[in-house]
Scaffold this motif. Sequence first.
Motif, mmCIF file in Angstrom:
data_model
loop_
_atom_site.group_PDB
_atom_site.id
_atom_site.type_symbol
_atom_site.label_atom_id
_atom_site.label_comp_id
_atom_site.label_asym_id
_atom_site.label_seq_id
_atom_site.Cartn_x
_atom_site.Cartn_y
_atom_site.Cartn_z
ATOM 1 N N GLY A 230 48.351 20.225 22.716
ATOM 2 C CA GLY A 230 48.091 21.741 22.804
ATOM 3 C C GLY A 230 46.738 22.218 23.064
ATOM 4 O O GLY A 230 46.608 23.131 23.867
ATOM 5 N N ASP A 231 45.843 21.628 22.646
ATOM 6 C CA ASP A 231 44.278 21.949 22.748
ATOM 7 C C ASP A 231 44.162 21.669 24.338
ATOM 8 O O ASP A 231 43.275 22.730 24.922
ATOM 9 N N VAL A 232 44.640 20.982 25.045
ATOM 10 C CA VAL A 232 44.336 20.786 26.482
ATOM 11 C C VAL A 232 44.848 21.816 27.489
ATOM 12 O O VAL A 232 44.434 22.316 28.202
ATOM 13 N N PHE A 233 46.186 21.985 27.201
ATOM 14 C CA PHE A 233 47.010 22.921 27.964
ATOM 15 C C PHE A 233 46.829 24.360 27.511
ATOM 16 O O PHE A 233 47.174 25.395 28.230
ATOM 17 N N MET A 234 46.031 24.510 26.383
ATOM 18 C CA MET A 234 45.783 26.004 25.855
ATOM 19 C C MET A 234 44.699 26.500 27.062
ATOM 20 O O MET A 234 44.667 27.542 26.823
ATOM 21 N N LYS A 235 43.815 25.565 27.499
ATOM 22 C CA LYS A 235 42.755 26.044 28.528
ATOM 23 C C LYS A 235 43.466 26.492 29.974
ATOM 24 O O LYS A 235 42.722 27.138 30.654
ATOM 25 N N VAL A 236 44.576 26.386 30.089
ATOM 26 C CA VAL A 236 45.262 26.753 31.343
ATOM 27 C C VAL A 236 45.138 28.512 31.223
ATOM 28 O O VAL A 236 45.637 29.026 30.460
ATOM 29 N N PRO A 237 44.831 29.017 32.234
ATOM 30 C CA PRO A 237 44.617 30.591 32.568
ATOM 31 C C PRO A 237 45.877 30.955 32.731
ATOM 32 O O PRO A 237 46.075 31.737 33.779
ATOM 33 N N TYR A 238 46.845 31.054 31.848
ATOM 34 C CA TYR A 238 48.054 31.408 31.917
ATOM 35 C C TYR A 238 48.331 32.914 32.542
ATOM 36 O O TYR A 238 48.955 33.279 33.176
ATOM 37 N N PHE A 239 47.377 33.771 31.993
ATOM 38 C CA PHE A 239 47.277 35.171 32.310
ATOM 39 C C PHE A 239 46.648 35.769 33.499
ATOM 40 O O PHE A 239 46.213 37.005 33.741
ATOM 41 N N GLU A 240 45.697 34.908 34.044
ATOM 42 C CA GLU A 240 44.796 35.276 35.197
ATOM 43 C C GLU A 240 45.843 35.821 36.221
ATOM 44 O O GLU A 240 46.572 35.306 36.780
ATOM 45 N N LYS A 241 45.252 37.101 36.727
ATOM 46 C CA LYS A 241 45.992 37.806 37.786
ATOM 47 C C LYS A 241 45.663 37.387 39.076
ATOM 48 O O LYS A 241 46.363 37.504 40.185
ATOM 49 N N ASP A 242 44.240 37.096 39.363
ATOM 50 C CA ASP A 242 43.816 36.963 40.688
ATOM 51 C C ASP A 242 44.368 35.256 41.053
ATOM 52 O O ASP A 242 43.884 34.172 40.423
ATOM 53 N N PRO A 243 45.370 35.107 41.841
ATOM 54 C CA PRO A 243 45.746 33.879 42.270
ATOM 55 C C PRO A 243 44.668 32.764 42.675
ATOM 56 O O PRO A 243 44.728 31.686 42.402
ATOM 57 N N LYS A 244 43.654 33.227 43.469
ATOM 58 C CA LYS A 244 42.781 32.022 43.738
ATOM 59 C C LYS A 244 42.005 31.832 42.540
ATOM 60 O O LYS A 244 41.725 30.514 42.430
ATOM 61 N N VAL A 245 41.517 32.740 41.600
ATOM 62 C CA VAL A 245 40.730 32.364 40.452
ATOM 63 C C VAL A 245 41.618 31.426 39.595
ATOM 64 O O VAL A 245 41.253 30.254 39.322
ATOM 65 N N VAL B 61 40.745 22.792 34.941
ATOM 66 C CA VAL B 61 41.076 22.277 33.478
ATOM 67 C C VAL B 61 41.993 21.073 33.824
ATOM 68 O O VAL B 61 41.927 20.031 32.781
ATOM 69 N N PHE B 62 42.665 20.628 34.909
ATOM 70 C CA PHE B 62 43.338 19.526 35.240
ATOM 71 C C PHE B 62 42.223 18.301 35.039
ATOM 72 O O PHE B 62 42.358 17.318 34.506
ATOM 73 N N ARG B 63 41.305 18.792 36.102
ATOM 74 C CA ARG B 63 40.281 17.583 36.282
ATOM 75 C C ARG B 63 39.515 17.048 34.979
ATOM 76 O O ARG B 63 39.330 16.036 34.440
ATOM 77 N N GLU B 64 39.024 18.309 34.211
ATOM 78 C CA GLU B 64 38.270 17.883 33.195
ATOM 79 C C GLU B 64 38.882 17.815 31.775
ATOM 80 O O GLU B 64 38.188 17.106 30.754
ATOM 81 N N MET C 142 56.802 18.992 32.623
ATOM 82 C CA MET C 142 57.872 19.464 33.278
ATOM 83 C C MET C 142 56.936 20.746 34.138
ATOM 84 O O MET C 142 57.396 20.989 35.077
ATOM 85 N N HIS C 143 56.352 21.363 33.563
ATOM 86 C CA HIS C 143 55.703 22.546 33.933
ATOM 87 C C HIS C 143 54.461 22.103 34.903
ATOM 88 O O HIS C 143 54.200 22.550 35.993
ATOM 89 N N THR C 144 53.960 20.881 34.708
ATOM 90 C CA THR C 144 52.902 20.368 35.534
ATOM 91 C C THR C 144 53.693 19.908 36.850
ATOM 92 O O THR C 144 53.029 20.135 37.814
ATOM 93 N N GLU C 145 54.878 19.345 36.866
ATOM 94 C CA GLU C 145 55.495 18.819 38.081
ATOM 95 C C GLU C 145 55.935 20.069 38.859
ATOM 96 O O GLU C 145 55.846 20.067 40.131
ATOM 97 N N ALA C 146 56.265 21.288 38.173
ATOM 98 C CA ALA C 146 56.651 22.584 38.584
ATOM 99 C C ALA C 146 55.321 23.015 39.412
ATOM 100 O O ALA C 146 55.521 23.660 40.669
ATOM 101 N N HIS C 147 54.173 22.805 39.050
ATOM 102 C CA HIS C 147 52.974 23.385 39.389
ATOM 103 C C HIS C 147 52.368 22.507 40.563
ATOM 104 O O HIS C 147 52.361 23.365 41.635
ATOM 105 N N PRO D 159 61.411 24.819 33.861
ATOM 106 C CA PRO D 159 60.118 25.451 33.708
ATOM 107 C C PRO D 159 59.580 25.637 35.074
ATOM 108 O O PRO D 159 60.164 25.200 36.391
ATOM 109 N N LYS D 160 58.806 26.602 35.159
ATOM 110 C CA LYS D 160 58.339 26.951 36.411
ATOM 111 C C LYS D 160 56.926 26.884 36.863
ATOM 112 O O LYS D 160 56.238 27.275 37.690
ATOM 113 N N GLY D 161 56.175 26.109 36.007
ATOM 114 C CA GLY D 161 54.690 25.865 36.086
ATOM 115 C C GLY D 161 53.981 26.781 35.329
ATOM 116 O O GLY D 161 54.460 27.454 34.363
ATOM 117 N N PHE D 162 52.660 27.056 36.020
ATOM 118 C CA PHE D 162 51.936 27.915 34.918
ATOM 119 C C PHE D 162 51.433 29.315 35.911
ATOM 120 O O PHE D 162 50.678 30.045 35.483
#
Lengths: 201, 201
Positions: free
Chosen positions: B96-111, B119-122, B160-165, B198-201
């Motif tokens: 939960g701690d590490v996946f909470m850092k995923v920018p789920y609601f970021e609208k800009d696709p590149k950002v 987030v994956f790397r760090e 599963m979400h990671t695989e889809a991403h 699951p569809k990813g992030f």
Amino acid sequence: MPTYKLSYFNVPGRGELIRLLFSAAKVEFEDHRFEFSEWPELKSKMPFNQVPVLYIDGTPLCESGAIFRYLATEFGMNGANSLQAAYIEMVHGVLHDVYSKLPFMEKDAKVKKEKTTAVHQEHILPALLKIEKKFSESKRQYLVGDKLSYADLKLTNNLILTEERAPEILPQLPNLCALRDRVRNLDGVKQYLASRPISKM
Amino acid sequence: MPKLKLSYFDASGRAEVARLILAAAKVDYEDHRFSFEQWPSIKPDTPFGAVPVLYIDGVPLCESGAINRYLAAENGMNGANNLQAAYIEMIGGVLGDVFMKVPYFEKDPKVKADKLVKVFRENILPALGKMEKKFGERGQQFLIGDKLSYADLAMCNVLMHTEAHDAKYLKDIPKLNALKDRVRNLDGVRQYYAVHLPKGF
């Protein structure tokens, strides 16, 4: 009884409920507190680079929720069955959600005071009023079930903070304040509260 | 067996582990999903203005942790004893701690894409790497103890979400990935994923 050591910053934060559980249960533990300056060196030694960590006979357990729920269950403070345990976790979760919005890291005293008041008005008071209503209707001595649980300890710790920083909301919460006063005077808890460091956060 | 209804957005988010527990346990329940547009009209009817809410014979239980642990305990997926339950919660908490850092609601696709790489790397890969090592050393079929727990379901969910991403992230965690594939094919879970892959992030 295993030997216990808790490693956490020298602040209440995510360590305080754990310390209160040991105090209420009157179980000895090593309360290892360190300053922020020591953290960079300690961080890499922690299993997931975070604290709190509870060492149970030297074996680390991480994640504050895992730690306090483990201890609460060991000490008979996690309800009489899994449904009570669920409601205890719910109350703790609601309190955590609203109290964690407080500006603990804010350095400007004036801004901190304003934000503290605002968070109490917008988030903490509405949640506490709902809990106060249910609690007064239940006519119980404890928030869930018929004995002390970690939800009562969490509430007590939070209301002591509110007493210091936003006491104006407390007259609307008489039953929760009465519970707070019963819990703060419990043997074990009383001594811990009298001796714990004053927090600047 | 009580009548269950789980209310949450039509997304995995904070309801997915509960849904997976119920799927794996093959317990009937109403999987009430609503859209973001519907949320303002549903919110006032929830106890604390938040979801998920689990209605147990119509009585609401809030807070995803409380819901997950209640359902896990009721369905034999919370370990064989209190210490196992603590380690199960620890794994769930770290994920939960590490996946909470995923920018789920970021609208800009590149950002969003750039933040995900960071987030994956760090955060995510270092944590998963540690778990992969311990899991490998343990040499068991499940993360904790000797049967399915909600830690295995939480791990399956994030992977599963990671695989889809981006499936490349799974190549350095082969044992956890194999666990994910065992869990996704469990009777009950398989049928759930046939409808809600699951569809990813």
